[in-house]
Design an enzyme around this catalytic site. Sequence first.
Site, mmCIF file in Angstrom:
data_model
loop_
_atom_site.group_PDB
_atom_site.id
_atom_site.type_symbol
_atom_site.label_atom_id
_atom_site.label_comp_id
_atom_site.label_asym_id
_atom_site.label_seq_id
_atom_site.Cartn_x
_atom_site.Cartn_y
_atom_site.Cartn_z
ATOM 1 N N ARG A 18 0.870 -1.462 -0.024
ATOM 2 C CA ARG A 18 0.107 0.093 0.079
ATOM 3 C C ARG A 18 0.789 1.324 -0.031
ATOM 4 O O ARG A 18 0.415 2.312 -0.221
ATOM 5 C CB ARG A 18 -0.861 0.129 1.143
ATOM 6 C CG ARG A 18 -2.081 -0.923 0.924
ATOM 7 C CD ARG A 18 -2.879 -0.998 2.126
ATOM 8 N NE ARG A 18 -2.333 -1.566 3.140
ATOM 9 C CZ ARG A 18 -2.757 -1.680 4.525
ATOM 10 N NH1 ARG A 18 -3.843 -0.919 4.858
ATOM 11 N NH2 ARG A 18 -2.396 -2.448 5.254
ATOM 12 N N ASP A 108 7.214 -1.386 11.130
ATOM 13 C CA ASP A 108 6.580 -0.361 10.743
ATOM 14 C C ASP A 108 5.907 0.493 11.890
ATOM 15 O O ASP A 108 4.795 1.226 11.465
ATOM 16 C CB ASP A 108 5.618 -0.731 9.420
ATOM 17 C CG ASP A 108 4.602 -1.484 10.050
ATOM 18 O OD1 ASP A 108 4.379 -2.174 11.271
ATOM 19 O OD2 ASP A 108 3.656 -1.869 9.132
ATOM 20 N N GLY A 144 -6.617 -6.459 16.356
ATOM 21 C CA GLY A 144 -6.921 -7.216 17.381
ATOM 22 C C GLY A 144 -7.383 -6.712 18.621
ATOM 23 O O GLY A 144 -7.009 -5.648 19.025
ATOM 24 N N ASN A 173 -4.847 -4.536 20.302
ATOM 25 C CA ASN A 173 -3.562 -4.858 20.385
ATOM 26 C C ASN A 173 -2.496 -4.169 19.424
ATOM 27 O O ASN A 173 -2.808 -3.963 18.367
ATOM 28 C CB ASN A 173 -3.390 -6.379 19.549
ATOM 29 C CG ASN A 173 -2.134 -7.014 19.417
ATOM 30 O OD1 ASN A 173 -1.076 -6.555 20.244
ATOM 31 N ND2 ASN A 173 -2.076 -8.057 18.837
ATOM 32 N N ARG A 319 25.671 21.753 3.197
ATOM 33 C CA ARG A 319 25.510 20.355 2.818
ATOM 34 C C ARG A 319 26.548 19.513 3.642
ATOM 35 O O ARG A 319 27.169 19.868 4.437
ATOM 36 C CB ARG A 319 25.972 20.227 1.416
ATOM 37 C CG ARG A 319 24.738 20.806 0.609
ATOM 38 C CD ARG A 319 24.915 21.085 -0.703
ATOM 39 N NE ARG A 319 25.337 19.677 -1.450
ATOM 40 C CZ ARG A 319 26.084 19.748 -2.500
ATOM 41 N NH1 ARG A 319 26.564 20.681 -3.022
ATOM 42 N NH2 ARG A 319 26.556 18.522 -2.833
ATOM 43 N N LYS A 337 29.893 22.844 1.381
ATOM 44 C CA LYS A 337 30.014 21.309 1.121
ATOM 45 C C LYS A 337 31.160 20.967 1.477
ATOM 46 O O LYS A 337 32.304 21.370 0.881
ATOM 47 C CB LYS A 337 29.219 20.951 -0.267
ATOM 48 C CG LYS A 337 29.222 19.421 -0.395
ATOM 49 C CD LYS A 337 29.714 19.008 -1.580
ATOM 50 C CE LYS A 337 31.206 18.763 -1.617
ATOM 51 N NZ LYS A 337 31.707 18.172 -2.953
ATOM 52 N N ALA A 366 31.631 38.265 -1.912
ATOM 53 C CA ALA A 366 29.977 38.007 -2.410
ATOM 54 C C ALA A 366 30.541 37.343 -3.705
ATOM 55 O O ALA A 366 31.470 37.939 -4.536
ATOM 56 C CB ALA A 366 29.306 38.932 -2.890
ATOM 57 N N SER A 409 39.265 41.370 -6.717
ATOM 58 C CA SER A 409 37.699 40.979 -7.089
ATOM 59 C C SER A 409 37.674 40.504 -8.682
ATOM 60 O O SER A 409 38.406 41.248 -9.380
ATOM 61 C CB SER A 409 36.775 41.842 -6.640
ATOM 62 O OG SER A 409 37.142 43.072 -6.924
HETATM 63 C C1 UD1 Z 1 -1.012 -7.115 13.912
HETATM 64 C C2 UD1 Z 1 -1.801 -7.782 14.806
HETATM 65 C C3 UD1 Z 1 -2.943 -7.168 15.389
HETATM 66 C C4 UD1 Z 1 -2.594 -5.748 15.937
HETATM 67 C C5 UD1 Z 1 -1.904 -4.964 14.612
HETATM 68 C C6 UD1 Z 1 -1.302 -3.727 15.243
HETATM 69 C C7 UD1 Z 1 -1.225 -10.222 14.306
HETATM 70 C C8 UD1 Z 1 -1.760 -11.477 13.885
HETATM 71 N N1 UD1 Z 1 -1.790 -9.285 14.351
HETATM 72 O O1 UD1 Z 1 -2.308 -7.130 12.627
HETATM 73 O O2 UD1 Z 1 -3.755 -7.886 16.673
HETATM 74 O O3 UD1 Z 1 -3.942 -5.249 16.407
HETATM 75 O O4 UD1 Z 1 -0.965 -5.803 14.304
HETATM 76 O O5 UD1 Z 1 -1.081 -2.969 14.129
HETATM 77 O O6 UD1 Z 1 -0.263 -10.180 14.758
HETATM 78 N N2 UD1 Z 1 5.014 -9.388 9.138
HETATM 79 C C9 UD1 Z 1 6.248 -10.451 8.846
HETATM 80 N N3 UD1 Z 1 5.939 -11.180 8.187
HETATM 81 C C10 UD1 Z 1 4.447 -11.845 8.037
HETATM 82 C C11 UD1 Z 1 3.348 -10.981 8.399
HETATM 83 C C12 UD1 Z 1 3.735 -10.047 9.172
HETATM 84 O O7 UD1 Z 1 7.410 -9.905 8.598
HETATM 85 O O8 UD1 Z 1 4.403 -12.942 7.559
HETATM 86 C C13 UD1 Z 1 5.377 -8.188 9.652
HETATM 87 C C14 UD1 Z 1 4.887 -6.990 8.810
HETATM 88 O O9 UD1 Z 1 5.911 -6.562 8.009
HETATM 89 C C15 UD1 Z 1 4.691 -5.958 9.892
HETATM 90 C C16 UD1 Z 1 4.295 -6.763 11.218
HETATM 91 O O10 UD1 Z 1 4.761 -8.158 10.842
HETATM 92 O O11 UD1 Z 1 5.935 -5.192 10.223
HETATM 93 C C17 UD1 Z 1 2.580 -6.773 11.244
HETATM 94 O O12 UD1 Z 1 2.091 -7.472 10.021
HETATM 95 P P1 UD1 Z 1 0.766 -6.887 9.577
HETATM 96 O O13 UD1 Z 1 0.306 -7.687 8.471
HETATM 97 O O14 UD1 Z 1 0.793 -5.269 9.400
HETATM 98 O O15 UD1 Z 1 -0.649 -7.282 10.929
HETATM 99 P P2 UD1 Z 1 -1.875 -6.847 11.184
HETATM 100 O O16 UD1 Z 1 -2.770 -7.227 10.426
HETATM 101 O O17 UD1 Z 1 -1.700 -5.073 11.189
HETATM 102 MG MG MG Z 2 -0.206 -3.649 10.293
#
Ligand code: UD1
Ligand code: MG
Length: 455
Positions: A18, A108, A144, A173, A319, A337, A366, A409
């Site tokens: 996204r 993230d 969650g 969560n 810079r 720089k 200048a 100059s």
């Molecule tokens: C998750 C939680 C949810 C919570 C929410 C908060 C789970 C099942 N659900 O949902 O309860 O309210 O976060 O934001 O944990 N990722 C991987 N590999 C995978 C899946 C995910 O590395 O196979 C990583 C993603 O890059 C991300 C994080 O895990 O950084 C969370 O995954 P995401 O798919 O965003 O979970 P949510 O559906 O948001």
């Molecule tokens: Mg998420």
Amino acid sequence: MSRRSCLAIVLAAGEGTRMRSALPKVLHRIGGCTLLAHVLTSALKAGGSEIAVVVGPDHDAVAQAARALAPRAKIFVQKERRGTAHAVLAARKAITSGTDDILVIFGDTPLVRPETLTQLRAALSRGAAVAVLGFRPTNPAGYGRLLTHDDDLLAIREDRDASEAERKIRLCNGGLMALAGDKALAILDAIGNANAKSEYYLSDAVAIAREMGLKAVAIETGEDDMRGINTKAQLAETEAILQKRLRAAALDAGVTMVAPDTVFLSSDTKFGKDVTIEPNVVFGPGVTVADGATIRAFSHLEGAHVGKGARVGPFARLRPGADLGADVHIGNFVEVKEAKIEAGAKANHLAYIGDARVGSGANIGAGTITCNYDGIAKHRTDIGKGAFIGSNSALVAPVKIGDGAYVGSGSVVTKNVPADALAIERAEQTIKLGWAKRLRQLKGLGKKKTKSSKK
Ligand code: UD1
Ligand code: MG
């Protein structure tokens, strides 16, 4: 608690579809640093003695960035994206190394503060096997829900799997979790995928821990800490919150800002005492500003050091590698720089100083340009202390201007100038007396107007 060892597992295998970007999600930036850098910094500050980063199969760039930020970090590849618990288990080898605490952090969720992570760890030290960060988002859809009874956390129900009644629960969560190191593998290995998405949910760790007779708790925190980034709009919102935090911290530390809302900071911007920042100043990464310095309006700084009492701007650009000594003045439309400007030197207007040293007390007129690039390579300019560079001079590098030397100059300087010498390179000036007057007469201008000629 500080003596407890801690493994922080950062989940960064998500695709980030996204974001609509070729750049992996966790390499996008807020406050001048990548999302990954933010969470790694928080993890380290919260006592993460070992770091594991779980990346997707095509995410070499993420792995490289993680290694650069935390050289000791162990990188694990999650080959298929089968859920958050599956992602954690990609780091199985790190988990079996047997730390006291395990922190699971989403790559993230960059605003999570070290204090918040420390609170989660504290819950483990009080005997919980699982501690979860809870928050009450303005809009709980998609999160969650935390099912609680008094102080006990019973389970987490993912939005898709929740009943109508469970969906009404506002405590959600945050996704980040702490697990007791000696129980983590048993809990994680017991998680199945019998749910709406057929994924292995980390959130199921709670119900499983309870079935094993272990304690699970929720620690409530603010919505900002838990802000997750999935879109460019959320990236911008999160940036705005981070900027507010950074400005508040700078004001708290004694920085004077007349219009803080117009000043953009980086997470690593460092200020001394009695620094003043005028409106509309941008600090990119890697800037330090020493005591008593003033950054005037509309200046842009990046990878630069501003010395004590120095004055920068308005409309100046520093810079990477710009290193200003004490009481240096860099004025409007001056770009610096990779250059060391020593104490008290001045470049007040319209100049480019790159790949150079400017000795203490030197004055750059200048329009001075260090011609550092010959189309193939960069070369250095060295300007001695107390030298005077007349306006509109081009210093063709490599070139040295000696201490106390004087450049007339308009000169194009291609040879070294010895100390205290004058270098001047310009065409002889021609004077034609009365020439301008004759020109005006020729064009019928400048005649004295009489009353008769006026009608
Ligand atoms: C998750 C939680 C949810 C919570 C929410 C908060 C789970 C099942 N659900 O949902 O309860 O309210 O976060 O934001 O944990 N990722 C991987 N590999 C995978 C899946 C995910 O590395 O196979 C990583 C993603 O890059 C991300 C994080 O895990 O950084 C969370 O995954 P995401 O798919 O965003 O979970 P949510 O559906 O948001
Ligand atoms: Mg998420």
